[in-house]
Design a protein around this motif. Sequence first.
Motif, PDB file in Angstrom:
ATOM      1  N   PHE A  67       0.629  -1.011  -0.451  1.00  0.00           N
ATOM      2  CA  PHE A  67       0.125   0.760   0.111  1.00  0.00           C
ATOM      3  C   PHE A  67       0.916   1.474   0.071  1.00  0.00           C
ATOM      4  O   PHE A  67       2.734   1.688   0.497  1.00  0.00           O
ATOM      5  N   GLU A  68       0.100   2.722  -0.346  1.00  0.00           N
ATOM      6  CA  GLU A  68       0.939   3.425  -0.551  1.00  0.00           C
ATOM      7  C   GLU A  68       1.740   4.226   0.967  1.00  0.00           C
ATOM      8  O   GLU A  68       2.451   5.047   1.148  1.00  0.00           O
ATOM      9  N   GLY A  69       0.626   4.246   1.397  1.00  0.00           N
ATOM     10  CA  GLY A  69       0.174   4.555   2.904  1.00  0.00           C
ATOM     11  C   GLY A  69      -0.656   3.684   3.850  1.00  0.00           C
ATOM     12  O   GLY A  69      -1.722   2.925   2.896  1.00  0.00           O
ATOM     13  N   PHE A  70      -0.890   4.246   4.833  1.00  0.00           N
ATOM     14  CA  PHE A  70      -2.420   4.308   6.063  1.00  0.00           C
ATOM     15  C   PHE A  70      -3.574   4.112   5.084  1.00  0.00           C
ATOM     16  O   PHE A  70      -4.423   3.629   5.268  1.00  0.00           O
ATOM     17  N   THR A  71      -3.462   5.255   4.405  1.00  0.00           N
ATOM     18  CA  THR A  71      -5.325   5.847   4.166  1.00  0.00           C
ATOM     19  C   THR A  71      -5.356   5.081   2.988  1.00  0.00           C
ATOM     20  O   THR A  71      -6.382   4.209   3.091  1.00  0.00           O
ATOM     21  N   ASP A  72      -4.452   4.990   1.721  1.00  0.00           N
ATOM     22  CA  ASP A  72      -4.644   2.780   0.667  1.00  0.00           C
ATOM     23  C   ASP A  72      -5.176   1.993   2.220  1.00  0.00           C
ATOM     24  O   ASP A  72      -5.805   1.442   1.381  1.00  0.00           O
ATOM     25  N   LEU A  73      -4.575   1.871   2.534  1.00  0.00           N
ATOM     26  CA  LEU A  73      -4.924   0.933   3.550  1.00  0.00           C
ATOM     27  C   LEU A  73      -6.063   0.569   3.992  1.00  0.00           C
ATOM     28  O   LEU A  73      -7.005  -0.115   3.569  1.00  0.00           O
ATOM     29  N   LYS A  74      -6.812   1.896   4.328  1.00  0.00           N
ATOM     30  CA  LYS A  74      -7.753   1.728   4.808  1.00  0.00           C
ATOM     31  C   LYS A  74      -9.244   2.118   3.620  1.00  0.00           C
ATOM     32  O   LYS A  74      -9.812   1.687   3.913  1.00  0.00           O
ATOM     33  N   PHE A  75      -9.016   2.509   2.393  1.00  0.00           N
ATOM     34  CA  PHE A  75      -9.416   2.466   0.920  1.00  0.00           C
ATOM     35  C   PHE A  75      -9.725   1.144   1.053  1.00  0.00           C
ATOM     36  O   PHE A  75     -10.833   0.923   0.871  1.00  0.00           O
ATOM     37  N   ALA A  76      -8.768   0.565   0.608  1.00  0.00           N
ATOM     38  CA  ALA A  76      -8.911  -1.214   0.159  1.00  0.00           C
ATOM     39  C   ALA A  76      -9.905  -1.905   1.261  1.00  0.00           C
ATOM     40  O   ALA A  76     -10.662  -2.598   0.480  1.00  0.00           O
ATOM     41  N   LEU A  77      -9.168  -1.428   2.978  1.00  0.00           N
ATOM     42  CA  LEU A  77      -9.709  -2.189   3.466  1.00  0.00           C
ATOM     43  C   LEU A  77     -11.671  -1.816   3.535  1.00  0.00           C
ATOM     44  O   LEU A  77     -12.973  -2.726   3.450  1.00  0.00           O
ATOM     45  N   ALA A  78     -11.912  -0.583   3.021  1.00  0.00           N
ATOM     46  CA  ALA A  78     -13.225   0.094   3.294  1.00  0.00           C
ATOM     47  C   ALA A  78     -14.055  -0.582   2.104  1.00  0.00           C
ATOM     48  O   ALA A  78     -15.726  -1.026   1.595  1.00  0.00           O
ATOM     49  N   GLN A  79     -13.246  -1.373   0.745  1.00  0.00           N
ATOM     50  CA  GLN A  79     -13.885  -1.415  -0.519  1.00  0.00           C
ATOM     51  C   GLN A  79     -14.280  -3.007   0.444  1.00  0.00           C
ATOM     52  O   GLN A  79     -15.043  -3.650  -0.808  1.00  0.00           O
ATOM     53  N   GLU A  80     -13.930  -3.299   0.614  1.00  0.00           N
ATOM     54  CA  GLU A  80     -13.863  -5.308   1.014  1.00  0.00           C
ATOM     55  C   GLU A  80     -15.584  -5.781   1.252  1.00  0.00           C
ATOM     56  O   GLU A  80     -16.107  -4.422   2.640  1.00  0.00           O
ATOM     57  N   PRO A  81     -16.139  -6.541   0.757  1.00  0.00           N
ATOM     58  CA  PRO A  81     -17.343  -7.110   2.326  1.00  0.00           C
ATOM     59  C   PRO A  81     -16.776  -7.478   3.170  1.00  0.00           C
ATOM     60  O   PRO A  81     -15.703  -8.472   3.661  1.00  0.00           O
ATOM     61  N   ARG A  82     -18.072  -7.274   3.793  1.00  0.00           N
ATOM     62  CA  ARG A  82     -17.482  -7.900   5.189  1.00  0.00           C
ATOM     63  C   ARG A  82     -18.871  -8.880   5.641  1.00  0.00           C
ATOM     64  O   ARG A  82     -20.199  -8.138   5.714  1.00  0.00           O
ATOM     65  N   GLY A  83     -18.108 -10.300   6.229  1.00  0.00           N
ATOM     66  CA  GLY A  83     -19.559 -10.717   6.829  1.00  0.00           C
ATOM     67  C   GLY A  83     -19.675 -10.389   8.266  1.00  0.00           C
ATOM     68  O   GLY A  83     -18.241 -10.494   8.883  1.00  0.00           O
ATOM     69  N   GLY A  84     -20.411 -11.394   9.320  1.00  0.00           N
ATOM     70  CA  GLY A  84     -19.929 -11.601  10.682  1.00  0.00           C
ATOM     71  C   GLY A  84     -19.021 -12.266  11.009  1.00  0.00           C
ATOM     72  O   GLY A  84     -18.817 -13.262  10.279  1.00  0.00           O
ATOM     73  N   ARG A  85     -18.556 -12.467  11.717  1.00  0.00           N
ATOM     74  CA  ARG A  85     -17.481 -14.032  12.091  1.00  0.00           C
ATOM     75  C   ARG A  85     -18.713 -15.138  12.680  1.00  0.00           C
ATOM     76  O   ARG A  85     -19.286 -14.745  13.518  1.00  0.00           O
ATOM     77  N   ALA A  86     -18.172 -16.093  12.661  1.00  0.00           N
ATOM     78  CA  ALA A  86     -18.850 -16.960  13.243  1.00  0.00           C
ATOM     79  C   ALA A  86     -18.942 -17.046  14.806  1.00  0.00           C
ATOM     80  O   ALA A  86     -17.588 -16.562  15.209  1.00  0.00           O
TER      81      ALA A  86
END
Length: 284
Positions: A69-88
């Motif tokens: 990642f280019e930096g922390f902001t880039d990481l945050k943006f990439a994480l925000a784009q991921e679909p997230r489901g609840g943990r088992a």
Amino acid sequence: MSVDPRATPGPASSRLRSVLPKLSDSERRVALWVLENVEATIRNSMSAIAQATDVSDTTVLRMCRTAGFEGFTDLKFALAQEPRGGRAEAASDPEASDLHAANRLFRAVAQAISDTQGVLNEGAFAKALDLIAGARHIVVGGVGGSGIVAQAFYQRCIRLGLRCDAPVDSQLQIMHSALTGPDDLVVAISYSGITSDPVLVLQEARSRGAATLCITGNSASPLARLADVVLVSVSHEQGSEPMAAQIAQMALIDALYSALVARNAERAQLTEERMVNAILPKSI
């Protein structure tokens, strides 16, 4: 020159898990915290993450850049784009503990395969296929659990009609590697990438001018540095035996096999028919 396995970005969480083996202790602590606290990571600043993990802002930034990642902001943006489901939910009933342990392994396997697919580099994969298809002779090496994967690789090569050897004994692997040349391919499989025998196998291959391919969980390992092409298998397990990692490596090998079959379906079918006809009399 080796093909960089990180050249094609994958899902953010997969990329984080893929670099865990190469991180320092402090960077690894940050990465694990981020993976366990995705929502908090997205909401907070880099300084807040550094404070939560008891490291410096520089350590957080260095971890981000190691993961591509280019930096922390880039990481945050990439994480925000991921679909997230609840943990088992964890099983609280002691009588369900056996099934809970089994389910935990199934989740680890599913995650390892998903992450491995997520970081699979198209260029590295295509180059691996070219090396396998074009090799005069293939030598495959691996010890322990990776030795089982090496035998699977050998069997897939035989089913494709390729000349291949995969000695079980580690010294024989090095000896076979010493007999290779520029038209040959030597494949080493090691999840850690630091086991001495596979490293010696690739060192010998390079000294003989053979092409080299490795399948590993650590793209910054001594083994990976010796390989012309690196295919990364991703797994994060707490136990000493990386069971999910082994299955992810098996999936990579089957992916190679399937792609090679697709490249030359007619030849693969003829080879398969010859082998089936040869063993048919042994059927009851």
